[in-house]
Design an enzyme around this catalytic site. Structure first.
Site, PDB file in Angstrom:
ATOM      1  N   HIS A 158       0.826  -1.210   0.000  1.00  0.00           N
ATOM      2  CA  HIS A 158       0.000   0.000   0.000  1.00  0.00           C
ATOM      3  C   HIS A 158       0.855   1.254   0.000  1.00  0.00           C
ATOM      4  O   HIS A 158       2.031   1.217   0.371  1.00  0.00           O
ATOM      5  CB  HIS A 158      -0.910   0.038   1.237  1.00  0.00           C
ATOM      6  CG  HIS A 158      -0.150   0.236   2.513  1.00  0.00           C
ATOM      7  ND1 HIS A 158       0.454  -0.804   3.213  1.00  0.00           N
ATOM      8  CD2 HIS A 158       0.131   1.369   3.231  1.00  0.00           C
ATOM      9  CE1 HIS A 158       1.055  -0.333   4.285  1.00  0.00           C
ATOM     10  NE2 HIS A 158       0.875   0.994   4.321  1.00  0.00           N
ATOM     11  N   HIS A 191       5.412   6.437  -0.485  1.00  0.00           N
ATOM     12  CA  HIS A 191       6.340   5.307  -0.515  1.00  0.00           C
ATOM     13  C   HIS A 191       5.553   4.018  -0.317  1.00  0.00           C
ATOM     14  O   HIS A 191       4.427   4.038   0.177  1.00  0.00           O
ATOM     15  CB  HIS A 191       7.402   5.446   0.582  1.00  0.00           C
ATOM     16  CG  HIS A 191       6.840   5.419   1.968  1.00  0.00           C
ATOM     17  ND1 HIS A 191       6.267   6.522   2.561  1.00  0.00           N
ATOM     18  CD2 HIS A 191       6.731   4.405   2.876  1.00  0.00           C
ATOM     19  CE1 HIS A 191       5.835   6.198   3.770  1.00  0.00           C
ATOM     20  NE2 HIS A 191       6.101   4.916   3.985  1.00  0.00           N
TER      21      HIS A 191
END
Length: 261
Positions: free
Chosen positions: A40, A191
């Site tokens: 994710h 990220h």
């Protein structure tokens, strides 16, 4: 972190399967039992959701996910991937122990700014403004935290207490928009984490093993390249998840999801 909004690749997609397999393999390289979590990108943390009342929680989750889906659908269709994986990196932080940097696509940044403004900053600022101008509506609990009292109506005409002042919503909204723009420009760090761990630093031998596994699983020739754009790793659309990130990582709770087509 409270409740976080995640942007995930679709279940059963090639990128999701590759990342899940890679993350499982990398976890075995870290001491102890590294926690497992879905691939994710965290769009924002501290999403404002009422967690005290299950019915209100459900309504908040549905409302926010619906708005998030509408926001992401409204983005310009001028990108191939909203999410593009960049170079591999590591920090001292537990949640950034090992991760792919994610390209700062302007549409991704815009989406994060909108969500941060509407569902983190704005409700917080409205509450803070209310506490300042209407202190009589709040009381301090045993932990020294201000909590809103249960609303009391005027018994004669069922109207709110006339002493209550209205929040200058336009001013608060303008301020929230400015704060969100500053956050998206200077704090938002997209990220994709590959592993969570307390280990620091990652020694050279472990780094070599990590890069070898990433190269093998993703068929990447050079893990030290500035980015992985040429390898085409990323995704558009995906799945939005609201996740209650409290306690042990393995105990985090997904409150709701919505597919983005």
């Amino acid at each position: 972190m409270g409740v976080a909004l995640w942007l995930c690749p679709k279940q059963n997609s090639t990128i999701n399967d590759k990342l899940t397999t890679l993350m499982s393999s990398l976890n075995t390289l870290f001491p102890g039992q590294a926690p497992k979590f879905d691939p994710h990108i965290t769009i924002t943390t501290n999403v404002d959701i009422n967690l005290d009342d299950p019915q209100q929680t459900r309504e908040d989750v549905d409302r926010i996910l619906s708005s998030c889906a509408a926001a992401i659908h409204s983005l310009p269709k001028n990108h191939s991937n909203l999410v593009t994986l960049g170079r591999i990196n590591s920090q001292r932080m537990f949640f950034k122990k090992l991760y792919f940097q994610v390209g700062r696509d302007p549409n991704l940044i815009s989406f994060a700014r909108i969500i941060r403004e509407l569902f983190v900053i704005l409700p917080q600022d409205i509450e803070l403004e209310n506490q300042k101008i209407n202190p009589h509506l709040y009381s301090t609990n045993s932990n020294g935290i201000l909590k809103r009292k249960k609303s009391k109506k005027n018994r004669s005409n069922n109207e709110p207490n006339p002493a209550t002042k209205e929040v200058d919503l336009k001013f608060v909204q303008e301020r929230a928009a400015y704060k969100a723009a500053e956050w998206s420009a200077h704090e938002f760090d997209p990220h994709l984490s590959l592993a969570y761990s307390e280990i620091y630093p990652i020694d050279n031998a472990l780094w070599r093993t990590i890069k070898t596994r990433i190269s093998d699983y993703l068929n990447i020739e050079n893990c030290d390249a500035p980015d992985l754009i040429d390898n085409g790793y990323g995704w558009d659309g995906g799945v939005l998840k609201l996740v209650l990130c409290e306690g042990d990582v393995n105990e985090w709770i997904t409150l709701g999801t919505v597919d983005i087509h």
